[in-house]
Design a protein around this motif. Structure first.
Motif, PDB file in Angstrom:
ATOM      1  N   LEU A 242       0.839  -1.198   0.000  1.00  0.00           N
ATOM      2  CA  LEU A 242       0.000   0.000   0.000  1.00  0.00           C
ATOM      3  C   LEU A 242       0.876   1.251   0.000  1.00  0.00           C
ATOM      4  O   LEU A 242       1.098   1.868   1.038  1.00  0.00           O
ATOM      5  N   ILE A 243       1.390   1.598  -1.176  1.00  0.00           N
ATOM      6  CA  ILE A 243       2.329   2.710  -1.258  1.00  0.00           C
ATOM      7  C   ILE A 243       1.666   4.012  -0.798  1.00  0.00           C
ATOM      8  O   ILE A 243       2.263   4.808  -0.069  1.00  0.00           O
ATOM      9  N   GLY A 244       0.418   4.227  -1.220  1.00  0.00           N
ATOM     10  CA  GLY A 244      -0.262   5.465  -0.852  1.00  0.00           C
ATOM     11  C   GLY A 244      -0.354   5.631   0.658  1.00  0.00           C
ATOM     12  O   GLY A 244       0.014   6.667   1.205  1.00  0.00           O
ATOM     13  N   TYR A 245      -0.796   4.564   1.310  1.00  0.00           N
ATOM     14  CA  TYR A 245      -0.951   4.607   2.760  1.00  0.00           C
ATOM     15  C   TYR A 245       0.420   4.795   3.434  1.00  0.00           C
ATOM     16  O   TYR A 245       0.576   5.625   4.341  1.00  0.00           O
ATOM     17  N   GLY A 246       1.405   4.061   2.959  1.00  0.00           N
ATOM     18  CA  GLY A 246       2.754   4.167   3.522  1.00  0.00           C
ATOM     19  C   GLY A 246       3.300   5.576   3.397  1.00  0.00           C
ATOM     20  O   GLY A 246       3.934   6.103   4.318  1.00  0.00           O
ATOM     21  N   THR A 247       3.046   6.200   2.250  1.00  0.00           N
ATOM     22  CA  THR A 247       3.543   7.559   2.047  1.00  0.00           C
ATOM     23  C   THR A 247       2.853   8.531   2.992  1.00  0.00           C
ATOM     24  O   THR A 247       3.482   9.463   3.508  1.00  0.00           O
ATOM     25  N   ALA A 248       1.563   8.296   3.231  1.00  0.00           N
ATOM     26  CA  ALA A 248       0.843   9.156   4.167  1.00  0.00           C
ATOM     27  C   ALA A 248       1.481   9.048   5.551  1.00  0.00           C
ATOM     28  O   ALA A 248       1.684  10.059   6.243  1.00  0.00           O
ATOM     29  N   VAL A 249       1.832   7.815   5.939  1.00  0.00           N
ATOM     30  CA  VAL A 249       2.480   7.626   7.233  1.00  0.00           C
ATOM     31  C   VAL A 249       3.832   8.357   7.247  1.00  0.00           C
ATOM     32  O   VAL A 249       4.207   8.993   8.241  1.00  0.00           O
ATOM     33  N   ALA A 250       4.541   8.301   6.118  1.00  0.00           N
ATOM     34  CA  ALA A 250       5.823   8.992   6.031  1.00  0.00           C
ATOM     35  C   ALA A 250       5.643  10.487   6.225  1.00  0.00           C
ATOM     36  O   ALA A 250       6.457  11.158   6.875  1.00  0.00           O
ATOM     37  N   LEU A 251       4.557  11.019   5.671  1.00  0.00           N
ATOM     38  CA  LEU A 251       4.294  12.455   5.845  1.00  0.00           C
ATOM     39  C   LEU A 251       4.055  12.779   7.311  1.00  0.00           C
ATOM     40  O   LEU A 251       4.511  13.814   7.812  1.00  0.00           O
TER      41      LEU A 251
END
Lengths: 297, 465
Positions: free
Chosen positions: A266-275
Motif C-alpha cells: 500500500l504505497i499510498g498509505y505508507g507515504t501518508a504515514v511517512a508524511l
C-alpha cells in the motif's frame, strides 16, 4: 572598472545575470529534491499500490483518517516517541555529554582509546550495527552468556523487552556523534571562567550547571535537534534486530511505514504515514529552533 | 536444431534422457510481431538469503550456456535477486514498473501472479501457449492457478508445486510407544500424539506449527491454512468464490485458531519465544529436526532440500528417521486429508523488451527432461503429468511419491490482490493467541475487523453456521 554607476534601468538585468550561475543548482534542487517530495505528497493522497491494482485514484484524506483509526499506527507513534525520547533525547545526549566531560579530564591514551571505540560504533553501517546488537541481545547471545557466567537470571531480551533493546542499541550506535559535538563545545569553554568559579567555591556539579552548561547551551540544543531527527528515521537497526516484533512491540513509524508500503504493497498509505513522520520531525525541530531563538534574544 | 538444443540441455543437466517430450519442435510464438533486433534477455530469479542454497543458480547456468549455444548471437543474462521472499516480491514489482528496468522473464510465486496481473505487470501468454503442445501436459489445477479470473487469460508457466503434510520422527515415536507408520485421522489424533510425546519423551518438542508475524507466509500457509482448509467449510473457509467475498465471523476460523491456542498454551509446541523468532524455520530444518528435538512438524514437501548432500545441513539418516503423514481433516470428514499448494512459475513482464526470445528460453526450461531434472534437484512436486510418472523423478527422493499423491487433495490459496493483507491479519491473530495476549474469540474478532478494513466491508460476508 568604469566609475560610472550603473543606470537604474540596467539593475534588474544585472541582478538576473548575477543570479545566472545559481540556475543549475536551482534546477537540480527542483528536480531531485522538490520533485520527489512533491510526488510523495501527491502519493499520500492516492490509493497507489505496488501490486494488485493498476489504476491510482485520488482519495483525499482517507489515508490519514485510516491511519488515525488504526490501533497499530497509534501504537507505532507511541513507540516512536518512546524510542526518540529514550534513546536520543535522554540516552545519546546525556551519555555523550558525560563521555565528553570525562574525556576532558582523562589522560591522552585513555582519551584516544575511548574515542576510537565510541567512534567505531558510529562508523559502522546501520545494518552491521543492527546484526552486532542482535548477536548481543538474542537468546543465545553474548549478553545472556555474560549473565550466565555471573549466575544472574537471563532473558530473551528481543522478546521480552524489544523496545529497550533497540533503544540501548541506538544509544550505543549514536552516542559518538553527541560526544564529538560536546567535546568540541567543551573545549570552547573558557578556562578562566571555570577557574574563577572554582575559586569562588563552586563544586563540580555547580560548575557544570552554572558555568559549563550555560556556555555550551547552543551546542546542546543543536545536538538535540540533530540526534532527534536522526533517531526518528532509524529503520535498519530496528528491522535487523526485531523486524518490529514480536507482534508490534518495537514497531516504530519507519518500520510500520515499510510494512504498509512494501509488504502490504500500500504505497499510498505508507507515504501518508511517512508524511506524518515528517510532521513529527517538524514539530521537534520547531521546538528546538524556538528554544535556540529564545537563547539569541 | 531443436533436438540439438534438447540434447545439449540433457547433457548439461546430467540427466539420463528418457525424454519423450522432444517432439515439441513446433514453431514458437515468435511470429507474434515483436521485433527481435535485440538479442539479449534478462532473467530474474530469487537467490535466497541462505547463501549455501545455490540450487537454482546451479541449475540455470548450464541451461543458459546450452541455450546460447543453440541460438547463436543471443545472450541470456541471469539476474539473481538476493532477498527474503517478501523483499523479493517488492524488488521485482519495482523492476517491472518501469520499462527501463523490466526484465524479460521473471520467476514468481504463483500466489502473487494474480496480484501482479491486476497491477498490469504481466503479459498474457495465450498467444504462445496455443501453439505449444507441451501445455497439455500440465495438471489442470496448476493451469487454473495461472489464470486471471477477470480476463480468463493465462499469465505464467508453472515449473513446480509443493504440498504439505506432517513430518514425524519415527525414532521418537517408537520411544514414546506410538505406532509407526502413523496416520492420524482427526485433529484430536494429532493432539493425542503430541500429549503422549510430551509425557513420554521429555526434552522433545512434540509439534511445530508455524505461527506469528515473524514467520510470514509460512505461518499463514503451513501453520493456519492447513487447519482451516481441513474444517468442514474447506475451500470456502477463507474466501467465498461464489459470492466473491472474504469470509468473516466463521466458526471454522475460530476452530483453527483454537488449535493454535491449544498447542501453544499446553506446551505441545515450541515456546512462544522460540516460535516467534525471526529465523525459526531454519532452526527447525537444520537443528531441531536433525538433532531429534522435534517429534512432529507440519511442513512442506521441500524439507529434504535441507538434508541432502548439497543442502545446508547434510543429514543422510533422514531417509530412515523421518516419516510422512497426511494432515487429517478436523473430524476425519471426507476426503480425510488436506494439503495446501503453492509453487513458482515463469512469467513475461508486460514491459519486457524481448518477449519472444524470453518465451523461447522459457520453452527450453520447461521441456519434459528439463522439468524432471529441475523437480528432482529442487525437491519440488511436478506439475507436468509426464514428469510425475517419470521414474527418475520418482526415485530422486523417496518422498516424491507421497507428496505427489497429496496433489489430489490440495488447495491453492485465493490468488487475489488482497490476499497478502488477509494473510497478515491471520498472522496477527495467530500471534495474539500464541502469546496469550488475547483469547481465541478476541483474536478472531480482530481478524474480522482487520479483513474488513483491508478489503472493504462490502467485500466480506458473514459465514452462516
Amino acid at each position: 572598472m568604469s566609475s560610472v554607476p550603473a543606470a537604474p534601468s540596467r539593475a534588474p538585468l544585472r541582478g538576473l545575470l548575477r543570479g545566472l550561475p545559481l540556475l543549475p543548482s536551482l534546477v537540480l534542487l527542483l528536480v531531485f529534491l522538490a520533485g520527489p517530495i512533491g510526488y510523495c505528497v501527491y502519493y499520500a493522497f492516492t490509493d497507489l499500490q505496488l501490486t494488485g491494482a493498476s489504476g491510482t485514484n485520488f482519495v483525499g484524506l482517507r489515508n490519514f483518517t485510516r491511519a488515525f483509526d488504526d490501533p497499530d499506527f497509534l501504537n507505532a507513534v507511541e513507540l516512536t516517541l518512546v524510542f526518540v525520547v529514550g534513546s536520543a533525547v535522554i540516552g545519546q545526549n546525556s551519555l555523550g555529554l558525560a563521555l565528553a566531560a570525562l574525556m576532558e579530564k582523562a589522560s591522552k591514551p585513555v582519551r584516544s582509546i575511548t574515542g576510537a571505540v565510541v567512534v567505531a560504533a558510529w562508523v559502522l553501517p546501520e545494518v552491521v550495527a543492527g546484526y552486532l546488537m542482535y548477536a548481543f541481545f538474542y537468546q543465545q547471545g553474548s549478553l545472556n552468556a555474560i549473565l550466565r557466567l555471573l549466575h544472574l537470571p537471563q532473558q530473551n531480551w528481543l522478546y521480552t523487552l524489544p523496545i529497550l533493546a533497540v533503544c540501548i542499541a541506538n544509544v550505543w550506535r549514536g552516542t559518538a556523534f553527541s560526544m564529538l559535538v560536546f567535546s568540541a563545545a567543551l573545549s570552547e569553554v573558557p578556562k578562566e571562567l571555570v577557574e574563577a568559579a572554582e575559586m569562588d567555591g563552586a563544586g563540580p556539579w555547580q560548575r557544570l550547571w552554572r558555568v559549563t552548561l550555560p556556555v555550551i547551551r547552543r551546542a546542546v540544543l543543536t545536538n538535540l535537534m540533530l540526534v532527534t531527527l536522526q533517531t526518528l528515521s532509524v529503520f535498519g537497526l530496528i528491522y535487523t534486530m526485531t523486524r518490529g516484533g514480536p507482534g508490534n512491540s518495537s514497531q516504530t513509524l519507519p518500520v510500520f511505514m515499510y510494512q504498509q508500503a512494501f509488504q502490504n504493497s500500500l504505497i499510498g498509505y505508507g507515504t501518508a504515514v511517512a508524511l506524518v513522520l515528517l510532521a513529527v520531525g517538524g514539530v521537534f525541530s520547531a521546538v528546538y529552533i524556538r528554544m535556540l531563538k529564545v537563547e539569541e534574544d | 536444431m531443436r533436438k540439438a538444443l534438447l540434447g545439449a540441455i540433457g547433457v548439461a543437466v546430467a540427466l539420463v534422457s528418457t525424454a519423450s517430450g522432444c517432439g515439441s519442435g513446433s514453431k514458437s510464438g515468435s511470429d507474434s510481431g515483436q521485433g527481435g533486433s535485440e538479442k539479449t534477455i534478462k532473467v530474474v530469479y530469487q537467490q535466497q538469503l541462505n547463501n549455501s542454497n545455490k540450487v537454482q543458480a546451479n541449475y540455470l547456468d548450464p541451461m543458459v550456456t546450452a541455450f546460447e549455444k543453440a541460438n547463436p548471437g543471443t545472450t541470456v543474462k541471469l539476474i539473481p535477486v538476493t532477498a527474503a521472499e517478501n523483499d523479493y516480491y517488492t524488488k521485482i514489482q519495482l523492476m517491472m514498473r518501469s520499462p527501463a528496468t523490466a526484465p524479460d522473464l521473471v520467476y514468481e510465486d504463483t500466489a502473487i501472479i494474480n496480484s501482479d496481473v491486476a497491477a498490469g505487470y504481466l503479459r498474457p501468454l495465450d498467444g504462445y501457449l496455443g501453439s505449444w503442445p507441451d501445455w497439455s501436459q500440465y495438471a489442470d489445477p496448476a493451469k487454473a492457478a495461472m489464470k486471471y479470473a477477470a480476463d480468463g487469460k493465462t499469465y505464467g508457466v508453472p515449473d513446480n508445486t509443493d504440498t504439505r503434510g506432517i513430518w514425524y520422527n519415527k525414532e521418537i515415536f517408537t520411544r514414546a510407544g506410538l505406532p509407526v507408520p502413523w496416520q492420524p485421522k482427526t485433529w484430536d489424533d494429532v493432539l493425542a500424539a503430541a500429549r503422549t510425546i510430551k509425557a513420554k519423551a521429555p526434552g522433545v518438542t512434540p509439534l511445530n506449527l508455524y505461527t506469528g508475524i515473524a514467520g510470514g507466509e509460512q505461518s499463514s500457509m503451513q501453520g493456519f491454512e492447513m487447519l482451516l482448509y481441513g474444517t468442514p467449510a474447506a475451500n470456502s473457509a477463507l474466501y467465498d468464490a461464489g459470492q466473491q467475498k472474504w469470509v468473516v465471523g466463521s466458526q471454522s476460523f475460530k476452530d483453527a485458531l483454537d488449535f493454535v491456542h491449544t498447542v501453544y498454551s499446553q506446551g505441545l509446541a515450541p515456546s512462544a519465544q522460540q516460535a516467534l523468532g525471526t529465523d525459526f524455520a531454519s532452526a527447525v530444518a537444520t537443528q531441531l529436526i536433525p538433532q531429534g528435538k522435534l517429534a512432529m512438524d507440519i511442513d512442506g514437501s521441500w524439507m529434504p532440500n535441507n538434508w541432502i548432500r548439497t543442502g545446508p545441513q547434510p543429514w543422510p539418516e533422514w531417509e530412515s528417521t523421518m516419516g510422512m503423514a497426511a494432515m487429517p481433516t478436523q473430524n476425519g470428514q471426507a476426503p480425510g486429508k488436506v494439503s495446501m499448494s503453492g509453487g513458482w512459475a515463469w512469467s513475461i513482464p508486460a514491459k519486457a523488451k524481448n518477449p519472444d526470445l524470453a518465451w523461447k528460453f522459457l520453452q527450453s526450461l520447461e521441456t519434459e527432461s528439463a522439468s524432471a531434472a529441475w523437480n528432482s534437484v529442487n525437491a519440488t512436486i511436478a506439475v507436468r503429468k509426464d514428469v510425475a510418472a517419470d521414474p527418475s523423478y520418482l526415485k530422486a527422493l523417496p518422498t516424491n511419491e507421497f507428496f505427489s499423491a497429496l496433489v489430489a487433495s490440495t488447495y491453492y490459496r485465493p490468488g487475489l490482490p488482497a490476499y497478502t493483507q488477509v494473510s497478515s491479519a491471520i498472522q496477527k491473530a495467530m500471534e495474539a493467541v500464541t502469546t496469550g495476549q488475547s483469547s481465541v474469540a478476541q483474536a478472531a474478532g480482530a481478524y474480522d475487523d482487520g479483513v474488513s478494513s483491508a478489503v472493504g466491508a462490502d467485500k466480506t460476508v458473514h459465514s452462516t453456521p
